[in-house]
Design a protein around this motif. Structure first.
Motif, PDB file in Angstrom:
ATOM      1  N   ASP A 198       0.830  -1.207   0.000  1.00  0.00           N
ATOM      2  CA  ASP A 198       0.000   0.000   0.000  1.00  0.00           C
ATOM      3  C   ASP A 198       0.864   1.257   0.000  1.00  0.00           C
ATOM      4  N   ILE A 199       1.908   1.288   0.841  1.00  0.00           N
ATOM      5  CA  ILE A 199       2.745   2.489   0.927  1.00  0.00           C
ATOM      6  C   ILE A 199       3.490   2.730  -0.384  1.00  0.00           C
ATOM      7  N   GLY A 200       3.932   1.675  -1.048  1.00  0.00           N
ATOM      8  CA  GLY A 200       4.592   1.830  -2.348  1.00  0.00           C
ATOM      9  C   GLY A 200       3.647   2.406  -3.391  1.00  0.00           C
ATOM     10  N   LEU A 201       2.401   1.915  -3.396  1.00  0.00           N
ATOM     11  CA  LEU A 201       1.407   2.439  -4.340  1.00  0.00           C
ATOM     12  C   LEU A 201       1.079   3.900  -4.054  1.00  0.00           C
ATOM     13  N   VAL A 202       0.955   4.240  -2.775  1.00  0.00           N
ATOM     14  CA  VAL A 202       0.636   5.626  -2.399  1.00  0.00           C
ATOM     15  C   VAL A 202       1.767   6.570  -2.799  1.00  0.00           C
ATOM     16  N   ILE A 203       2.999   6.175  -2.539  1.00  0.00           N
ATOM     17  CA  ILE A 203       4.140   7.025  -2.910  1.00  0.00           C
ATOM     18  C   ILE A 203       4.182   7.220  -4.421  1.00  0.00           C
ATOM     19  N   HIS A 204       3.976   6.151  -5.176  1.00  0.00           N
ATOM     20  CA  HIS A 204       4.007   6.261  -6.633  1.00  0.00           C
ATOM     21  C   HIS A 204       2.860   7.131  -7.152  1.00  0.00           C
ATOM     22  N   ALA A 205       1.640   6.879  -6.674  1.00  0.00           N
ATOM     23  CA  ALA A 205       0.479   7.657  -7.123  1.00  0.00           C
ATOM     24  C   ALA A 205       0.640   9.141  -6.785  1.00  0.00           C
ATOM     25  N   ASN A 206       1.109   9.439  -5.585  1.00  0.00           N
ATOM     26  CA  ASN A 206       1.307  10.839  -5.195  1.00  0.00           C
ATOM     27  C   ASN A 206       2.434  11.492  -5.984  1.00  0.00           C
ATOM     28  N   SER A 207       3.470  10.729  -6.294  1.00  0.00           N
ATOM     29  CA  SER A 207       4.570  11.273  -7.095  1.00  0.00           C
ATOM     30  C   SER A 207       4.102  11.640  -8.495  1.00  0.00           C
ATOM     31  N   ILE A 208       3.247  10.810  -9.070  1.00  0.00           N
ATOM     32  CA  ILE A 208       2.684  11.130 -10.392  1.00  0.00           C
ATOM     33  C   ILE A 208       1.879  12.414 -10.311  1.00  0.00           C
ATOM     34  N   THR A 209       1.058  12.544  -9.282  1.00  0.00           N
ATOM     35  CA  THR A 209       0.212  13.728  -9.135  1.00  0.00           C
ATOM     36  C   THR A 209       1.036  14.978  -8.839  1.00  0.00           C
ATOM     37  N   LEU A 210       2.131  14.841  -8.122  1.00  0.00           N
ATOM     38  CA  LEU A 210       2.995  15.995  -7.848  1.00  0.00           C
ATOM     39  C   LEU A 210       3.700  16.503  -9.100  1.00  0.00           C
ATOM     40  N   THR A 211       3.873  15.636 -10.080  1.00  0.00           N
ATOM     41  CA  THR A 211       4.569  16.004 -11.304  1.00  0.00           C
ATOM     42  C   THR A 211       3.624  16.774 -12.218  1.00  0.00           C
ATOM     43  N   PRO A 212       3.930  18.030 -12.546  1.00  0.00           N
ATOM     44  CA  PRO A 212       3.033  18.819 -13.393  1.00  0.00           C
ATOM     45  C   PRO A 212       2.741  18.130 -14.728  1.00  0.00           C
ATOM     46  N   GLY A 213       1.473  18.183 -15.120  1.00  0.00           N
ATOM     47  CA  GLY A 213       1.054  17.595 -16.384  1.00  0.00           C
ATOM     48  C   GLY A 213       0.496  16.195 -16.250  1.00  0.00           C
ATOM     49  N   THR A 214       0.556  15.619 -15.042  1.00  0.00           N
ATOM     50  CA  THR A 214      -0.004  14.288 -14.817  1.00  0.00           C
ATOM     51  C   THR A 214      -0.774  14.267 -13.502  1.00  0.00           C
ATOM     52  N   ILE A 215      -1.806  13.441 -13.466  1.00  0.00           N
ATOM     53  CA  ILE A 215      -2.565  13.267 -12.230  1.00  0.00           C
ATOM     54  C   ILE A 215      -3.074  11.832 -12.163  1.00  0.00           C
ATOM     55  N   THR A 216      -2.915  11.220 -11.016  1.00  0.00           N
ATOM     56  CA  THR A 216      -3.422   9.870 -10.813  1.00  0.00           C
ATOM     57  C   THR A 216      -4.911   9.973 -10.544  1.00  0.00           C
ATOM     58  N   VAL A 217      -5.701   9.385 -11.435  1.00  0.00           N
ATOM     59  CA  VAL A 217      -7.156   9.422 -11.315  1.00  0.00           C
ATOM     60  C   VAL A 217      -7.636   8.286 -10.422  1.00  0.00           C
ATOM     61  N   GLU A 218      -7.013   7.116 -10.577  1.00  0.00           N
ATOM     62  CA  GLU A 218      -7.403   5.951  -9.794  1.00  0.00           C
ATOM     63  C   GLU A 218      -6.170   5.095  -9.518  1.00  0.00           C
ATOM     64  N   ALA A 219      -6.046   4.647  -8.282  1.00  0.00           N
ATOM     65  CA  ALA A 219      -4.915   3.803  -7.903  1.00  0.00           C
ATOM     66  C   ALA A 219      -5.434   2.588  -7.147  1.00  0.00           C
ATOM     67  N   LYS A 220      -5.183   1.427  -7.694  1.00  0.00           N
ATOM     68  CA  LYS A 220      -5.559   0.167  -7.065  1.00  0.00           C
ATOM     69  C   LYS A 220      -4.372  -0.777  -7.183  1.00  0.00           C
ATOM     70  N   HIS A 221      -4.408  -1.838  -6.394  1.00  0.00           N
ATOM     71  CA  HIS A 221      -3.376  -2.862  -6.547  1.00  0.00           C
ATOM     72  C   HIS A 221      -3.470  -3.419  -7.957  1.00  0.00           C
TER      73      HIS A 221
END
Length: 125
Positions: free
Chosen positions: A70-93
């Motif tokens: 879970d923590i790996g997925l959260v870090i990755h999803a948040n990193s994508i969203t922090l990067t301008p021009g991309t946003i994580t819409v949905e994150a699941k295993h």
């Protein structure tokens, strides 16, 4: 919501919650790399906004992240969203859905360096 919070608190007291386990050396090295990626992406988005000749091709992409915790997925999803021009819409295993400003950015997400670095962080020996 209050009942959920109480249930969560009780489970933490009872020891039902796994501790966060990360490879701290990889985690410490991830932040400078992420800041660099954020700056490069911010520059790219700024150029696209200011120069009408540069294409903006909004794209949704679905891919399988390499993370298993879970923590790996959260870090990755948040990193994508922090990067301008991309946003994580949905994150699941086993599945991320990401909106990107360009097709090129969308195509570069699956198997990316960010995905690899986040996966390395969750490998604890």
């Amino acid at each position: 919501i209050d009942r959920e919070a109480q249930r969560f608190d009780r489970s933490r007291i009872a020891g039902d919650v796994d501790p966060i386990r990360l490879r701290w050396s990889a985690y410490a090295g991830y932040h400078p790399w992420l800041i660099k990626e954020i700056l490069f992406s911010a520059w790219d988005v700024t150029k696209r906004i200011l120069d009408p000749r540069l294409p903006i091709t909004p794209t949704l992409v679905e891919f399988t992240p390499a993370q298993t915790t879970d923590i790996g997925l959260v870090i990755h999803a948040n990193s994508i969203t922090l990067t301008p021009g991309t946003i994580t819409v949905e994150a699941k295993h086993g599945r991320f859905l990401v909106h990107a400003l360009t097709r090129e950015a969308a195509a570069s997400l699956a198997g990316s360096e960010m995905d690899r670095r986040c996966a390395v962080m969750e490998r604890v020996s």
